[in-house]
Design a protein around this motif. Structure first.
Motif, PDB file in Angstrom:
ATOM      1  N   GLU A  30       0.862  -1.182   0.000  1.00  0.00           N
ATOM      2  CA  GLU A  30       0.000   0.000   0.000  1.00  0.00           C
ATOM      3  C   GLU A  30       0.894   1.226   0.000  1.00  0.00           C
ATOM      4  O   GLU A  30       1.849   1.291   0.772  1.00  0.00           O
ATOM      5  CB  GLU A  30      -0.937   0.026   1.205  1.00  0.00           C
ATOM      6  N   GLY A  31       0.593   2.176  -0.878  1.00  0.00           N
ATOM      7  CA  GLY A  31       1.420   3.357  -1.032  1.00  0.00           C
ATOM      8  C   GLY A  31       2.471   3.135  -2.099  1.00  0.00           C
ATOM      9  O   GLY A  31       2.326   2.280  -2.970  1.00  0.00           O
TER      10      GLY A  31
ATOM     11  N   GLU B  27      -5.133 -10.001  -5.032  1.00  0.00           N
ATOM     12  CA  GLU B  27      -6.272  -9.133  -4.715  1.00  0.00           C
ATOM     13  C   GLU B  27      -5.844  -7.692  -4.914  1.00  0.00           C
ATOM     14  O   GLU B  27      -4.746  -7.302  -4.510  1.00  0.00           O
ATOM     15  CB  GLU B  27      -6.697  -9.350  -3.257  1.00  0.00           C
ATOM     16  N   GLY B  28      -6.680  -6.884  -5.570  1.00  0.00           N
ATOM     17  CA  GLY B  28      -6.401  -5.467  -5.730  1.00  0.00           C
ATOM     18  C   GLY B  28      -5.771  -5.119  -7.070  1.00  0.00           C
ATOM     19  O   GLY B  28      -5.791  -5.919  -8.020  1.00  0.00           O
ATOM     20  N   VAL B  29      -5.220  -3.900  -7.127  1.00  0.00           N
ATOM     21  CA  VAL B  29      -4.608  -3.369  -8.357  1.00  0.00           C
ATOM     22  C   VAL B  29      -3.229  -2.809  -8.011  1.00  0.00           C
ATOM     23  O   VAL B  29      -3.099  -2.034  -7.060  1.00  0.00           O
ATOM     24  CB  VAL B  29      -5.479  -2.244  -8.968  1.00  0.00           C
ATOM     25  N   LEU B  30      -2.225  -3.201  -8.769  1.00  0.00           N
ATOM     26  CA  LEU B  30      -0.864  -2.726  -8.565  1.00  0.00           C
ATOM     27  C   LEU B  30      -0.362  -2.057  -9.831  1.00  0.00           C
ATOM     28  O   LEU B  30      -0.525  -2.595 -10.930  1.00  0.00           O
ATOM     29  CB  LEU B  30       0.076  -3.894  -8.215  1.00  0.00           C
TER      30      LEU B  30
ATOM     31  N   SER C 115      -4.446   1.523  -3.094  1.00  0.00           N
ATOM     32  CA  SER C 115      -5.079   0.911  -1.930  1.00  0.00           C
ATOM     33  C   SER C 115      -4.431  -0.460  -1.760  1.00  0.00           C
ATOM     34  O   SER C 115      -3.648  -0.898  -2.607  1.00  0.00           O
ATOM     35  CB  SER C 115      -6.599   0.803  -2.116  1.00  0.00           C
ATOM     36  N   GLU C 116      -4.735  -1.147  -0.664  1.00  0.00           N
ATOM     37  CA  GLU C 116      -4.027  -2.388  -0.361  1.00  0.00           C
ATOM     38  C   GLU C 116      -4.147  -3.424  -1.475  1.00  0.00           C
ATOM     39  O   GLU C 116      -5.233  -3.648  -2.010  1.00  0.00           O
ATOM     40  CB  GLU C 116      -4.541  -2.988   0.947  1.00  0.00           C
TER      41      GLU C 116
END
Length: 119
Positions: free
Chosen positions: A36-37, A55-58, A89-90
């Motif tokens: 995150e960040g 999970e999520g977007v990088l 976001s995470e």
């Protein structure tokens, strides 16, 4: 030989930018991390690095472009290529890389984890 539940392993930690070893094969570590960040610009002179998004977007920034990875996608960053992971976001990430790979590559700072926890 035991199966591994990614959901159960990710539930065991909350810190960001601190990879955890969950498996080993052929001199490679299988690592889980929460991002995150923004991370730091860095490169790995001798190791390729695979980022698989659980999970999520990088976003992975390169000096000439940015690549966005979504759940179920992966990217291999070749050795010697400078990059900076960014997670608005995470994001849950699985990493495949040689056991010798330092998380911050050629940079040493407060985010460097010379010893990784095993889950």
């Amino acid at each position: 030989m035991d199966k591994v539940s990614l959901v159960q392993k990710f539930a065991l930690f909350s810190e960001h930018w601190s990879p955890k070893i969950v498996g080993e094969l052929n001199g490679q570590h299988v690592k889980l991390a929460k991002f995150e960040g923004e991370f730091v610009w860095h490169k790995h002179d001798h190791e390729d690095e695979l980022f698989f998004i659980v999970e999520g977007v990088l976003k992975i920034e390169f000096r000439d472009k940015t690549v966005t990875l979504k759940k179920g996608e992966f990217m291999i960053v070749p050795k010697g290529v400078e990059h900076k992971p960014v997670a608005e976001s995470e994001v849950w990430v699985m990493l495949f890389e040689p056991a010798t790979t330092l998380n911050t590559g050629d940079i040493e700072n407060e985010l460097t984890k010379p010893e990784l926890d095993r889950l």
